[in-house]
Every structure is written in C-alpha cells, then in structure tokens.
Scaffold this active site. Structure first.
Site, PDB file in Angstrom:
ATOM      1  N   GLU A 110       0.633  -1.163  -0.207  1.00 25.20           N
ATOM      2  CA  GLU A 110       0.238   0.110   0.235  1.00 25.20           C
ATOM      3  C   GLU A 110       0.907   1.322  -0.025  1.00 25.20           C
ATOM      4  O   GLU A 110       1.616   0.995   0.925  1.00 25.20           O
ATOM      5  CB  GLU A 110      -0.690   0.250   1.143  1.00 25.20           C
ATOM      6  CG  GLU A 110      -1.931  -1.059   1.220  1.00 25.20           C
ATOM      7  CD  GLU A 110      -2.879  -1.837   2.143  1.00 25.20           C
ATOM      8  OE1 GLU A 110      -4.041  -1.374   2.389  1.00 25.20           O
ATOM      9  OE2 GLU A 110      -2.138  -1.708   3.175  1.00 25.20           O
ATOM     10  N   CYS A 123       3.228   8.082   1.524  1.00 22.87           N
ATOM     11  CA  CYS A 123       4.330   7.248   1.848  1.00 22.87           C
ATOM     12  C   CYS A 123       4.352   6.563   1.222  1.00 22.87           C
ATOM     13  O   CYS A 123       3.597   5.417   1.003  1.00 22.87           O
ATOM     14  CB  CYS A 123       3.262   7.439   3.013  1.00 22.87           C
ATOM     15  SG  CYS A 123       4.150   6.560   4.511  1.00 22.87           S
ATOM     16  N   CYS A 130       7.094  -6.650   7.835  1.00 20.26           N
ATOM     17  CA  CYS A 130       8.222  -6.533   8.577  1.00 20.26           C
ATOM     18  C   CYS A 130       8.661  -7.175   9.296  1.00 20.26           C
ATOM     19  O   CYS A 130       8.637  -8.308  10.138  1.00 20.26           O
ATOM     20  CB  CYS A 130       7.671  -5.172   9.214  1.00 20.26           C
ATOM     21  SG  CYS A 130       9.026  -3.485   9.858  1.00 20.26           S
ATOM     22  N   CYS A 134       7.637  -4.359  16.139  1.00 21.14           N
ATOM     23  CA  CYS A 134       6.342  -3.210  16.922  1.00 21.14           C
ATOM     24  C   CYS A 134       5.334  -3.520  16.933  1.00 21.14           C
ATOM     25  O   CYS A 134       4.462  -4.231  17.024  1.00 21.14           O
ATOM     26  CB  CYS A 134       7.088  -2.382  16.492  1.00 21.14           C
ATOM     27  SG  CYS A 134       8.489  -1.641  16.036  1.00 21.14           S
ATOM     28  N   CYS A 137       2.196  -1.924  15.845  1.00 22.77           N
ATOM     29  CA  CYS A 137       2.134  -1.537  14.616  1.00 22.77           C
ATOM     30  C   CYS A 137       1.264  -2.683  13.853  1.00 22.77           C
ATOM     31  O   CYS A 137       1.443  -3.829  14.030  1.00 22.77           O
ATOM     32  CB  CYS A 137       3.398  -1.173  14.118  1.00 22.77           C
ATOM     33  SG  CYS A 137       3.581  -1.000  12.434  1.00 22.77           S
ATOM     34  N   GLY A 183       6.893  -1.646   6.470  1.00 25.03           N
ATOM     35  CA  GLY A 183       8.684  -2.135   6.468  1.00 25.03           C
ATOM     36  C   GLY A 183       9.779  -1.587   7.127  1.00 25.03           C
ATOM     37  O   GLY A 183       9.178   0.181   7.856  1.00 25.03           O
ATOM     38  N   GLU A 184      10.673  -1.770   7.447  1.00 24.37           N
ATOM     39  CA  GLU A 184      12.148  -1.235   7.905  1.00 24.37           C
ATOM     40  C   GLU A 184      12.623  -0.967   6.213  1.00 24.37           C
ATOM     41  O   GLU A 184      13.724  -2.070   6.624  1.00 24.37           O
ATOM     42  CB  GLU A 184      12.146  -2.068   9.011  1.00 24.37           C
ATOM     43  CG  GLU A 184      13.784  -1.934   9.426  1.00 24.37           C
ATOM     44  CD  GLU A 184      14.269   0.226   9.984  1.00 24.37           C
ATOM     45  OE1 GLU A 184      13.205   0.502  11.100  1.00 24.37           O
ATOM     46  OE2 GLU A 184      14.703   0.950   9.447  1.00 24.37           O
ATOM     47  N   SER A 215      12.614   6.827   7.383  1.00 27.69           N
ATOM     48  CA  SER A 215      12.222   6.487   8.398  1.00 27.69           C
ATOM     49  C   SER A 215      12.480   5.715   9.160  1.00 27.69           C
ATOM     50  O   SER A 215      12.717   3.891   8.437  1.00 27.69           O
ATOM     51  CB  SER A 215      10.867   6.828   8.592  1.00 27.69           C
ATOM     52  OG  SER A 215      10.452   6.624   9.903  1.00 27.69           O
ATOM     53  N   SER A 237      11.681   6.799  14.635  1.00 31.28           N
ATOM     54  CA  SER A 237      10.894   6.143  15.615  1.00 31.28           C
ATOM     55  C   SER A 237      10.911   5.652  17.208  1.00 31.28           C
ATOM     56  O   SER A 237      11.624   4.939  17.090  1.00 31.28           O
ATOM     57  CB  SER A 237      10.282   4.830  14.731  1.00 31.28           C
ATOM     58  OG  SER A 237       9.869   4.875  13.723  1.00 31.28           O
ATOM     59  N   LEU A 238      11.233   6.717  18.068  1.00 33.85           N
ATOM     60  CA  LEU A 238      11.401   6.739  19.481  1.00 33.85           C
ATOM     61  C   LEU A 238      10.819   6.327  20.161  1.00 33.85           C
ATOM     62  O   LEU A 238      10.609   5.203  20.720  1.00 33.85           O
ATOM     63  CB  LEU A 238      12.232   7.991  19.878  1.00 33.85           C
ATOM     64  CG  LEU A 238      13.200   7.726  20.931  1.00 33.85           C
ATOM     65  CD1 LEU A 238      14.291   6.921  20.686  1.00 33.85           C
ATOM     66  CD2 LEU A 238      13.632   8.602  21.383  1.00 33.85           C
ATOM     67  N   HIS A 239       9.383   6.636  20.254  1.00 36.59           N
ATOM     68  CA  HIS A 239       8.758   6.248  21.242  1.00 36.59           C
ATOM     69  C   HIS A 239       8.558   5.736  22.462  1.00 36.59           C
ATOM     70  O   HIS A 239       7.808   5.722  23.012  1.00 36.59           O
ATOM     71  CB  HIS A 239       7.442   5.237  19.852  1.00 36.59           C
ATOM     72  CG  HIS A 239       7.448   5.098  18.921  1.00 36.59           C
ATOM     73  ND1 HIS A 239       6.734   5.766  18.136  1.00 36.59           N
ATOM     74  CD2 HIS A 239       8.082   4.501  17.427  1.00 36.59           C
ATOM     75  CE1 HIS A 239       7.544   6.062  17.135  1.00 36.59           C
ATOM     76  NE2 HIS A 239       7.757   4.785  16.970  1.00 36.59           N
ATOM     77  N   CYS A 358      -1.381   6.191   9.388  1.00 31.59           N
ATOM     78  CA  CYS A 358       0.002   5.733  10.005  1.00 31.59           C
ATOM     79  C   CYS A 358      -0.272   4.237  10.720  1.00 31.59           C
ATOM     80  O   CYS A 358      -1.345   4.152  11.351  1.00 31.59           O
ATOM     81  CB  CYS A 358       0.345   6.569  11.244  1.00 31.59           C
ATOM     82  SG  CYS A 358       1.609   7.528  10.965  1.00 31.59           S
TER      83      CYS A 358
HETATM   84  N1  SAH Z   1       9.749   0.463  10.252  1.00 32.22           N
HETATM   85  C1  SAH Z   1       9.805   2.208   9.893  1.00 32.22           C
HETATM   86  C2  SAH Z   1       8.396   2.809   9.292  1.00 32.22           C
HETATM   87  C3  SAH Z   1       7.152   2.505   9.097  1.00 32.22           C
HETATM   88  S1  SAH Z   1       6.133   2.752  10.069  1.00 32.22           S
HETATM   89  C4  SAH Z   1      10.032   2.944  11.302  1.00 32.22           C
HETATM   90  O1  SAH Z   1       9.634   1.995  12.392  1.00 32.22           O
HETATM   91  O2  SAH Z   1       9.923   4.364  11.513  1.00 32.22           O
HETATM   92  C5  SAH Z   1       5.954   4.535  10.180  1.00 32.22           C
HETATM   93  C6  SAH Z   1       5.741   5.108  11.605  1.00 32.22           C
HETATM   94  O3  SAH Z   1       4.403   4.891  11.836  1.00 32.22           O
HETATM   95  C7  SAH Z   1       6.421   4.341  12.685  1.00 32.22           C
HETATM   96  O4  SAH Z   1       6.769   6.035  13.344  1.00 32.22           O
HETATM   97  C8  SAH Z   1       5.769   3.941  12.879  1.00 32.22           C
HETATM   98  O5  SAH Z   1       6.348   3.564  14.895  1.00 32.22           O
HETATM   99  C9  SAH Z   1       4.835   4.506  13.259  1.00 32.22           C
HETATM  100  N2  SAH Z   1       3.159   3.702  13.526  1.00 32.22           N
HETATM  101  C10 SAH Z   1       2.831   2.514  13.554  1.00 32.22           C
HETATM  102  N3  SAH Z   1       2.318   2.001  13.488  1.00 32.22           N
HETATM  103  C11 SAH Z   1       1.003   3.175  13.526  1.00 32.22           C
HETATM  104  C12 SAH Z   1       0.119   3.360  14.493  1.00 32.22           C
HETATM  105  N4  SAH Z   1      -0.521   2.057  14.855  1.00 32.22           N
HETATM  106  N5  SAH Z   1       0.123   4.609  15.258  1.00 32.22           N
HETATM  107  C13 SAH Z   1       0.585   5.361  15.282  1.00 32.22           C
HETATM  108  N6  SAH Z   1       1.444   5.182  14.648  1.00 32.22           N
HETATM  109  C14 SAH Z   1       2.343   4.124  14.130  1.00 32.22           C
END
Ligand code: SAH
Length: 379
Positions: A110, A123, A130, A134, A137, A183-184, A215, A237-239, A358
């Site tokens: 997608e 995007c 992936c 996480c 996700c 994906g990463e 990202s 993507s720190l979180h 996202c």
């Molecule tokens: N693997 C890469 C790129 C893909 S994810 C990465 O981790 O950055 C792109 C962004 O969407 C990341 O910041 C991820 O943490 C965020 N993301 C993933 N699932 C999400 C969700 N359910 N709600 C909001 N953001 C999300």
C-alpha cells in the site's frame, strides 16, 4: 571420449529466464548508463530514458521520440518499464489517497498520498510485511515476507504520480516522500538507497533532499552507512525515553538501546552533509508512554540531538491492546516538551475512512499461507 549428447527433457514451457525482461525501473541513472555502455550505446541515452520514464511517466518505448528507432526496437525486445499494478485506488473525504498495488508474486503493498496546504506527501513502503515486531504496529502482525525491489519502491511514486498528475507538464503534486509505509527501510538498504537516488535525481523526480525522509526504528549499523551514502532527511521512531519501555514497544531496542542509538544519531548529524535536525516520532499510547514523567525522559534523551518531535496519536487496529491518548493528554505532553525548547508537532490523523492512517498499512489481501515469518533477523 563419449560424444553422445545428454538427452534433454523436452521443454514445454519457456524458462522464467527466457521470459524475463530487464525492468528499467530497477535502474538508477548511473546503473542505466553502465548497462547502455555495455551494450555499445552512448551514456546520454540513459538520461533520455530516465526522463521519459520518470518525468513523463511513459512506459512504452514507441513514445520515446528522441530515441533512435533502432534502440527503441532493441529495448522493446529485451526490456520493459513496469511498475506494480494498481488494483485499488481509494480517495478519502479529506483528500488522502491510498493505492493497493499488486506485485508479480501476488503480494500486495500500500502507498498513501497526503495532501496539505503547502505540500503533498507520499508515504512509500519498503518491504512486504516487516521483520521488526513493534507491538503497536499493524504491519508487524503480518511478519516479514520479503524486501521490495527498486522498481517496486520507485514504482509506487511512478504509479501515484501518474494517477494524481496524468499530464506530466502540469504542476508537481507530490513534493515530499516519506519512507514510512510498510517495512523497515534500513533492512532493505541497497534497494531503498537506489530508489531514493531516483527521487532526488533532477532527471527523474528532482525532489529536494529535505523533502525525502527515511524513517527507521533504529538499525544502528545501517544508520552509519546511510550517512555515508546519501543525503536525505532522517526520522527516528523513538516512542519511549527509557530502555525497558522501548524494549517492549520497539523490540530492536534490545539490540541497539537508546544510548547507542543516540550516539549513532549524533554521528549522523555530523555526516558530510549539513543536517540541521532529525525528526523524532513518538506514538501516543494511553497510559503507556504518555505521562509527564515520560515527557521528561524524552527531553533528557534528546538534549544533545537537535530534533523536532512529531507526536502521533495512536491509530488503533483490531485486537490491539493499546488505546490512543486523549487529546488533553497529548496537549499536556506537548506543552512539557515545548517548555524545554523542543520543536513539537502533533500529527493529524488522515484518511481514517480508508484505513490509510499511520501503522494501518497491512496489505490485507496478502496470502498469509505463503508468508515466511522470521522476526527480527538483524545483523
Ligand atoms: N519501520 C520504519 C518505518 C515504518 S513505520 C519505522 O519504524 O520508522 C512509520 C511510522 O508509523 C513509525 O514512526 C511507526 O512507529 C508509526 N506507527 C506504526 N504503527 C502505528 C500506529 N498504529 N499508530 C500510529 N503510528 C504508528
């Protein structure tokens, strides 16, 4: 010596080798030049072809009027220009677009377009599924299937541009690309780098390096390679601002904990190209990472990294254990960060009616029976 030829089985079908043409969308300018020189052509032909393919969106050699007839015929025999096939094109009430693209092996990916006042962001996905797990996700649920090829990555931009801007001479619609789909990207390094070179190439998409963003969840060795290979913007993507919590949310943290990751970010900022700041992504999960204390931890982690924080309201999906933080909580969290001098944006959730938000890109039609799940195979 026995000269009797080894009897061969009669071949009923051509081998895949015979059928397969070279897909020119797999080539950067430099690689296309090398290919043409090898075939006895002049290198400037590569520029012509790149312009036809990526600026004009042409996939038919017959239309390439400034290319000699002989070369056009030769190319038509051995090569093709083929992006993934658009099988679904959905538009949201807010102008967001989502395309479902089918790959040769039947898998689907997608791609999402998000229009804003001053820009249009695409995007883009880098893998089918992936390998990182996480926990918030939805792509992680699929496990990992495979890396996308260069033509499958750049093909998303090619197809989206063709769909949004059918007339190549009209004003540019896609001004930004974020590698934030499925994906990463750093675990599909070479193909992602080649695709990003095409995004920046003036003869292809000519996007500004500030407007192409990779990202990552933090694959440290690849981050160092990225710094040396290409000048694009970085989003991290720190979180979470502490290791036990980040271990839970972004399990690759067990391999490259926050301190190691921040050192890598510092090295990235000191790379050849002047990089002003990185974007830090922080998904807001109710009661998990959104307290005042979490905000203070984040401030402390980022104190030596020039950064802009993007707060992303969590987008729930079926069977998730998480909930989105309330708007009040997000505002409070933001205010604490702002008071420390950080730049903070709260991301608006877009395209919810078409599941384009996202972390929602799940490629729902993928055939689960053929999926190989190998979680977190990282060097
Ligand atoms: N693997 C890469 C790129 C893909 S994810 C990465 O981790 O950055 C792109 C962004 O969407 C990341 O910041 C991820 O943490 C965020 N993301 C993933 N699932 C999400 C969700 N359910 N709600 C909001 N953001 C999300």
């Amino acid at each position: 010596m026995n000269n009797t030829p080894i009897p061969q089985k009669p071949r009923l079908y051509p081998t895949s080798q015979e059928k397969k043409k070279i897909n020119l969308l797999d080539f950067t300018s430099d690689k296309l030049k090398a290919l043409l020189i090898e075939r006895g052509e002049k290198p400037f032909r590569a520029t012509q072809l790149i312009k036809w393919m990526h600026q004009q969106g042409v996939d038919d050699f017959a239309q390439m009027s400034n290319v000699s007839k002989a070369l056009r015929a030769e190319l038509a025999a051995v090569a093709e220009i083929r992006a993934p096939e658009v099988v679904l094109d959905q538009a949201s009430v807010d102008g967001t677009h989502k395309w479902l693209l089918r790959l040769d092996d039947g898998n689907c990916i997608e791609t999402v377009f998000i229009p804003e006042k001053d820009r249009g962001t695409l995007c883009v996905s880098s893998q089918v599924g992936c390998a990182l797990d996480c926990t918030f996700c939805s792509t992680a649920r699929q496990g990992f299937n495979r890396n996308l090829t260069v033509s499958e990555i750049i093909g998303q931009l090619w197809a989206a541009k063709r769909s949004l801007q059918p007339d190549a001479s009209s004003e540019r619609v896609i001004s930004n690309v974020v590698m934030m789909g499925m994906g990463e990207p750093l675990l599909n390094f070479d193909n992602v780098i080649d695709a990003m070179h095409l995004m920046l190439d003036d003869n292809a998409y000519g996007l500004s390096k500030r407007r192409v963003t990779l990202s990552t969840s933090g694959v440290v060795p690849a981050l160092d390679r990225l710094r040396d290979e290409i000048d694009v913007s970085l989003a991290l993507s720190l979180h979470a601002g502490n290791d036990p919590l980040r271990d839970q949310l972004v399990p690759i943290n067990k391999k490259y904990p926050i301190k190691v990751l921040m050192e890598a970010c510092k090295r990235f900022m000191q790379g050849k190209a002047a990089r002003e700041r990185i974007t830090v992504e922080y998904v807001m999960l109710d009661g998990i990472n959104d307290t005042d204390q979490h905000a203070k931890e984040l401030i402390s982690v980022l104190k030596e990294i020039p950064s802009k924080v993007n707060l992303i309201p969590f987008n729930p999906f079926p069977e998730t254990r998480y909930k989105r933080s309330s708007n009040n909580r997000i505002h409070k969290f933001r205010d604490i960060l702002l008071a420390s001098g950080l730049i903070v944006m709260t991301r608006k959730t877009r395209g919810e009616d078409i599941d384009a938000a996202c972390g929602q890109l799940a490629g729902q039609v993928n055939d689960r029976s053929r999926r190989k799940i190998h979680f977190a195979r990282i060097e």
